[in-house]
Design a protein around this motif. Sequence first.
Motif, short mmCIF file in Angstrom:
data_model
loop_
_atom_site.label_atom_id
_atom_site.label_comp_id
_atom_site.label_asym_id
_atom_site.label_seq_id
_atom_site.Cartn_x
_atom_site.Cartn_y
_atom_site.Cartn_z
N VAL A 39 33.91 -4.22 -18.85
CA VAL A 39 33.08 -5.36 -19.27
C VAL A 39 31.71 -5.34 -18.60
CG1 VAL A 39 35.07 -6.82 -19.84
CG2 VAL A 39 34.08 -6.94 -17.55
N ASP A 40 31.58 -4.70 -17.44
CA ASP A 40 30.27 -4.58 -16.79
C ASP A 40 29.34 -3.64 -17.54
OD1 ASP A 40 30.86 -6.36 -14.80
OD2 ASP A 40 31.24 -4.85 -13.24
N LEU A 41 29.89 -2.76 -18.37
CA LEU A 41 29.06 -1.85 -19.16
C LEU A 41 28.38 -2.56 -20.32
CD1 LEU A 41 31.39 1.30 -19.37
CD2 LEU A 41 29.42 0.95 -17.84
N ILE A 42 28.95 -3.66 -20.80
CA ILE A 42 28.43 -4.33 -21.99
C ILE A 42 27.04 -4.95 -21.73
CG2 ILE A 42 28.86 -6.10 -23.74
CD1 ILE A 42 31.88 -5.61 -23.19
N LEU A 68 19.50 -8.24 -24.49
CA LEU A 68 20.94 -7.95 -24.54
C LEU A 68 21.73 -9.01 -23.77
CD1 LEU A 68 23.39 -6.07 -25.09
CD2 LEU A 68 22.78 -4.87 -22.96
N ARG A 69 21.30 -9.31 -22.57
CA ARG A 69 22.04 -10.26 -21.74
C ARG A 69 21.95 -11.69 -22.25
NH1 ARG A 69 20.62 -7.45 -15.85
NH2 ARG A 69 21.77 -5.53 -16.31
N ALA A 70 20.94 -11.96 -23.07
CA ALA A 70 20.84 -13.29 -23.70
C ALA A 70 21.96 -13.51 -24.71
CB ALA A 70 19.49 -13.44 -24.38
N LEU A 71 22.58 -12.40 -25.18
CA LEU A 71 23.67 -12.50 -26.14
C LEU A 71 25.02 -12.77 -25.49
CD1 LEU A 71 22.85 -9.35 -28.34
CD2 LEU A 71 22.36 -11.74 -28.91
N ILE A 72 25.08 -12.72 -24.15
CA ILE A 72 26.37 -12.71 -23.46
C ILE A 72 26.45 -13.85 -22.45
CG2 ILE A 72 27.93 -11.33 -22.03
CD1 ILE A 72 26.31 -8.85 -23.05
N THR A 144 30.18 -24.80 -18.18
CA THR A 144 29.11 -25.65 -18.70
C THR A 144 27.84 -24.83 -18.95
OG1 THR A 144 29.96 -27.59 -17.51
CG2 THR A 144 27.69 -27.69 -18.27
N ARG A 145 27.51 -23.98 -17.99
CA ARG A 145 26.33 -23.12 -18.12
C ARG A 145 26.48 -22.20 -19.33
NH1 ARG A 145 26.01 -19.17 -13.36
NH2 ARG A 145 25.31 -20.98 -12.17
N ALA A 146 27.66 -21.62 -19.52
CA ALA A 146 27.88 -20.72 -20.65
C ALA A 146 27.79 -21.47 -21.98
CB ALA A 146 29.23 -20.03 -20.52
N LEU A 147 28.30 -22.70 -22.01
CA LEU A 147 28.21 -23.53 -23.22
C LEU A 147 26.75 -23.84 -23.55
CD1 LEU A 147 31.17 -25.99 -22.65
CD2 LEU A 147 30.85 -24.61 -24.70
N LEU A 148 25.98 -24.16 -22.53
CA LEU A 148 24.58 -24.49 -22.74
C LEU A 148 23.79 -23.27 -23.22
CD1 LEU A 148 22.74 -27.00 -22.35
CD2 LEU A 148 22.11 -26.07 -20.12
N LYS A 149 24.14 -22.10 -22.71
CA LYS A 149 23.49 -20.86 -23.14
C LYS A 149 23.78 -20.56 -24.60
CE LYS A 149 22.91 -16.04 -21.68
NZ LYS A 149 23.38 -14.98 -20.75
N ASP A 150 24.99 -20.93 -25.07
CA ASP A 150 25.38 -20.80 -26.47
C ASP A 150 25.27 -19.35 -26.96
OD1 ASP A 150 26.37 -21.80 -28.84
OD2 ASP A 150 24.39 -22.23 -29.68
N ALA A 151 25.73 -18.41 -26.12
CA ALA A 151 25.69 -16.99 -26.48
C ALA A 151 26.82 -16.66 -27.45
CB ALA A 151 25.82 -16.13 -25.23
N PRO A 152 26.60 -15.71 -28.37
CA PRO A 152 27.64 -15.37 -29.35
C PRO A 152 28.78 -14.54 -28.78
CG PRO A 152 25.70 -14.01 -29.70
CD PRO A 152 25.33 -15.02 -28.65
N VAL A 154 31.19 -13.88 -25.30
CA VAL A 154 31.60 -14.46 -24.02
C VAL A 154 32.54 -13.49 -23.32
CG1 VAL A 154 32.87 -16.34 -22.90
CG2 VAL A 154 31.35 -16.84 -24.81
N VAL A 155 32.28 -13.25 -22.04
CA VAL A 155 33.13 -12.42 -21.20
C VAL A 155 33.78 -13.29 -20.14
CG1 VAL A 155 33.24 -10.51 -19.56
CG2 VAL A 155 31.75 -10.34 -21.57
N LEU A 156 35.11 -13.31 -20.12
CA LEU A 156 35.88 -14.08 -19.15
C LEU A 156 36.63 -13.11 -18.24
CD1 LEU A 156 37.48 -16.63 -21.66
CD2 LEU A 156 35.41 -16.98 -20.31
N ASP A 157 36.28 -13.11 -16.96
CA ASP A 157 36.90 -12.17 -16.01
C ASP A 157 37.83 -12.95 -15.08
OD1 ASP A 157 37.63 -10.19 -14.28
OD2 ASP A 157 35.61 -9.45 -13.90
N GLU A 158 39.08 -13.10 -15.51
CA GLU A 158 40.12 -13.80 -14.76
C GLU A 158 39.63 -15.13 -14.18
OE1 GLU A 158 43.38 -10.90 -13.24
OE2 GLU A 158 41.54 -10.39 -12.18
N PRO A 159 39.09 -16.03 -15.03
CA PRO A 159 38.46 -17.25 -14.52
C PRO A 159 39.42 -18.26 -13.91
CG PRO A 159 38.58 -17.29 -16.92
CD PRO A 159 39.00 -15.92 -16.49
N THR A 160 40.73 -18.13 -14.16
CA THR A 160 41.68 -19.10 -13.59
C THR A 160 42.58 -18.48 -12.53
OG1 THR A 160 43.35 -18.69 -15.30
CG2 THR A 160 41.72 -20.40 -15.76
N ALA A 161 42.33 -17.23 -12.15
CA ALA A 161 43.26 -16.51 -11.27
C ALA A 161 43.42 -17.16 -9.90
CB ALA A 161 42.79 -15.06 -11.12
N ALA A 162 42.34 -17.77 -9.37
CA ALA A 162 42.39 -18.29 -8.01
C ALA A 162 42.61 -19.80 -7.95
CB ALA A 162 41.08 -17.93 -7.28
#
Length: 242
Positions: A39-42, A68-72, A144-152, A154-162
């Motif tokens: 996912v870091d390559l994207i 590119l990063r504005a899309l993510i 909240t930040r990701a929602l506001l960015k409204d990118a098409p 989304v990358v989720l990297d184990e967001p609930t693991a901890a």
Amino acid sequence: VSFGYDAHTRVLSNLNLTIKKGQTVALVGSSGSGKSTLVDLIPRFWDVTEGSISIDGTDIREVAVRDLRALIGNVNQEPILFNDTIYNNIAFAPLSVTQEEVEHAATIANAHGFISRLPEGYQTNIGDRGNKLSGGERQRLSITRALLKDAPIVVLDEPTAALDTESERAVQRAIETLVKNRTVIVIAHRLSTIAGAGQIIVVDQGKALETGTHEALLAGNGRYAALWAAQQRAKQWRAGSA
């Protein structure tokens, strides 16, 4: 795609993956299998050693990194937060944003309630890396930040693991809102959170070992089925000893 951080070690080896627009794809596998590297390559934190990554047929190396990063949109296991106010942590990504837009995004992400209860509300300083907030509150700011960015994408990297169980439920509800009508790539440890994904890829030693839906992979009785069975046994053991 193949990739290595140096000339002697390959982290990813001839991994092929197609993600359809609007699809949720989950990457599972043991630590060190190459999921986070992939996912870091994207967003081009690293460039591929061999092969290419394309979005809508365009090689991402032909696109300006900023564009590119504005899309993510990213939500990571450890949120990237700054020693600043809640408002500035949420609103720094878009070029222009209003208080109303920030509060609307926070409401959707189940964050407006706890923010409003703070003495200074959205002007509360959250400390270095957000250390004045709980883990669940930090994650909801990140969402909240990701929602506001409204990118098409989304990358989720184990967001609930901890997170503890209560915080995980709140964050999971916020994530369900975030991913609607978006292309989603999620790295997951708890398989129960990604059973509904359109495509699940089991990554092992930098290769795609198995690919399919939850039902198809269980029926295949391979690595994914073994991981699922192990997690179900652990869940039953915890329930029995509670």
